[in-house]
Design a protein around this motif. Sequence first.
Motif, PDB file in Angstrom:
ATOM      1  N   ASN A 107      -5.009 -13.066   5.436  1.00 52.54           N
ATOM      2  CA  ASN A 107      -4.608 -11.834   5.002  1.00 52.54           C
ATOM      3  C   ASN A 107      -3.431 -12.417   3.935  1.00 52.54           C
ATOM      4  N   ARG A 145     -10.319 -14.036  13.101  1.00 50.54           N
ATOM      5  CA  ARG A 145     -10.881 -12.720  12.723  1.00 50.54           C
ATOM      6  C   ARG A 145     -10.956 -12.646  11.314  1.00 50.54           C
ATOM      7  N   ASN A 155      -4.631  -5.915  -2.855  1.00 53.63           N
ATOM      8  CA  ASN A 155      -4.097  -6.236  -1.612  1.00 53.63           C
ATOM      9  C   ASN A 155      -3.734  -7.837  -1.940  1.00 53.63           C
ATOM     10  N   TYR A 173       0.907  -1.323  -0.166  1.00 47.22           N
ATOM     11  CA  TYR A 173      -0.043  -0.242   0.014  1.00 47.22           C
ATOM     12  C   TYR A 173       0.854   1.249   0.026  1.00 47.22           C
ATOM     13  N   ARG A 176      -5.789 -14.098  -0.157  1.00 39.34           N
ATOM     14  CA  ARG A 176      -5.484 -14.268   1.220  1.00 39.34           C
ATOM     15  C   ARG A 176      -5.377 -15.478   1.640  1.00 39.34           C
ATOM     16  N   SER A 207      -8.536  -1.846   0.998  1.00 40.03           N
ATOM     17  CA  SER A 207      -9.102  -3.213   0.314  1.00 40.03           C
ATOM     18  C   SER A 207     -10.489  -2.976   0.084  1.00 40.03           C
ATOM     19  N   GLU A 246     -10.286   0.924   7.986  1.00 38.57           N
ATOM     20  CA  GLU A 246     -10.231   1.163   6.316  1.00 38.57           C
ATOM     21  C   GLU A 246     -12.063   1.769   6.331  1.00 38.57           C
TER      22      GLU A 246
HETATM   23  O1  PAF Z   1      -7.452  -7.803   6.768  1.00 31.99           O
HETATM   24  C1  PAF Z   1      -7.926  -6.371   6.397  1.00 31.99           C
HETATM   25  O2  PAF Z   1      -8.655  -5.759   7.219  1.00 31.99           O
HETATM   26  C2  PAF Z   1      -7.145  -5.907   5.193  1.00 31.99           C
HETATM   27  O3  PAF Z   1      -6.909  -7.151   4.248  1.00 31.99           O
HETATM   28  C3  PAF Z   1      -6.110  -5.071   5.391  1.00 31.99           C
HETATM   29  C4  PAF Z   1      -4.968  -5.610   6.262  1.00 31.99           C
HETATM   30  C5  PAF Z   1      -6.678  -3.399   6.243  1.00 31.99           C
HETATM   31  C6  PAF Z   1      -5.477  -4.595   4.022  1.00 31.99           C
HETATM   32  O4  PAF Z   1      -6.362  -3.783   3.584  1.00 31.99           O
END
Ligand code: PAF
Length: 323
Positions: free
Chosen positions: A207, A167, A143, A38, A146, A88, A70
């Motif tokens: 992630n 999570r 991103n 990022y 995952r 993201s 975010e």
């Molecule tokens: O897991 C998340 O919330 C997102 O992948 C992150 C780490 C904020 C990056 O966009």
Amino acid sequence: MKLNRSLALVLAGLGLAAGVHAQTVLKIGYATSKESHYGVGSTVFCDEIEKGTQGRYKCQHFPNSALGGEREQIEAVQLGTQDLVNTSTGPLGNFVPEVKIVDIPFLFRDYDHARKVMDGPIGEELRRKMAEKGLINLAWTENGFRHMTNSRRAIVKAEDAAGLKMRTMENKVHMDGYKTFGILPTPMPFPELFTALQQGTVDGQENPIPVILAAKFSQVQKHLSLTGHVYSPAALILSPAVWNKLSDADKQVFLAAGKKAAEAQRRKVNEDEANGIAQLKREGMQVVEKVDGDSFRKAIAPAYQAYAREFGADRIAAIQAVK
Ligand code: PAF
């Protein structure tokens, strides 16, 4: 006093004659460090607009979630209290429901497929929907795919994930899919995650490799499984409060800068994918590289029926059909 005022007027006049313009400093926020994917994309964007507008626009960076999670940052950009966010799509569907479709697990085959869809007519249509909601998407950044980490056990197949408290992002499409693996999804803003992993409030998280590296999750998670269960697109979003003030020429500079930022961010994702797994092993993580992907795809089939009802089977098929 009078002399000072006259001096100021003369200096201002000289400045105008020399073509000196006022400088606008734009606040840009993102979740990870300035060295992360990022940060790399955002830095390229900011360098390009500064160059392209002869210094009339520049940025102040707020990495590491300094401006909040975010979801909060997207809201601030929509309201115009923050200028830019590189985020993201995880929480974006809460603002623009049409975007949720790209968060469906196992929708994209690989990076080439995902990038082609996001840069093609489907991605363009989503950018238009975002603009209607007061979010100017300058470019689809990235991103990454995952993967799951946890502190309990190696995950090779879907059943291994069952019962783990994980999570997730605040994203219902993800959560509905992950429930079919038997995971107990626990939505939580990212800034709270490291402490939650450290204190064992959750067993794991998911992630992309660039985030696992940047957030130093190897310090608090033993197991990494390369599940690649969902692609996580990202967007560089500008506030309409800024966009609407730009001249047509500056709009072109911003869009071109967004394109370069996306290229740089994706290159960094590629690099982290290529080198990051070895680094995470060196840092002590036990990595399952050969995951039984079919067991996850089989488990998620019922959720796909619900996705088809929500988004339309034809729209899902249109994404899958992109070659
Ligand atoms: O897991 C998340 O919330 C997102 O992948 C992150 C780490 C904020 C990056 O966009």
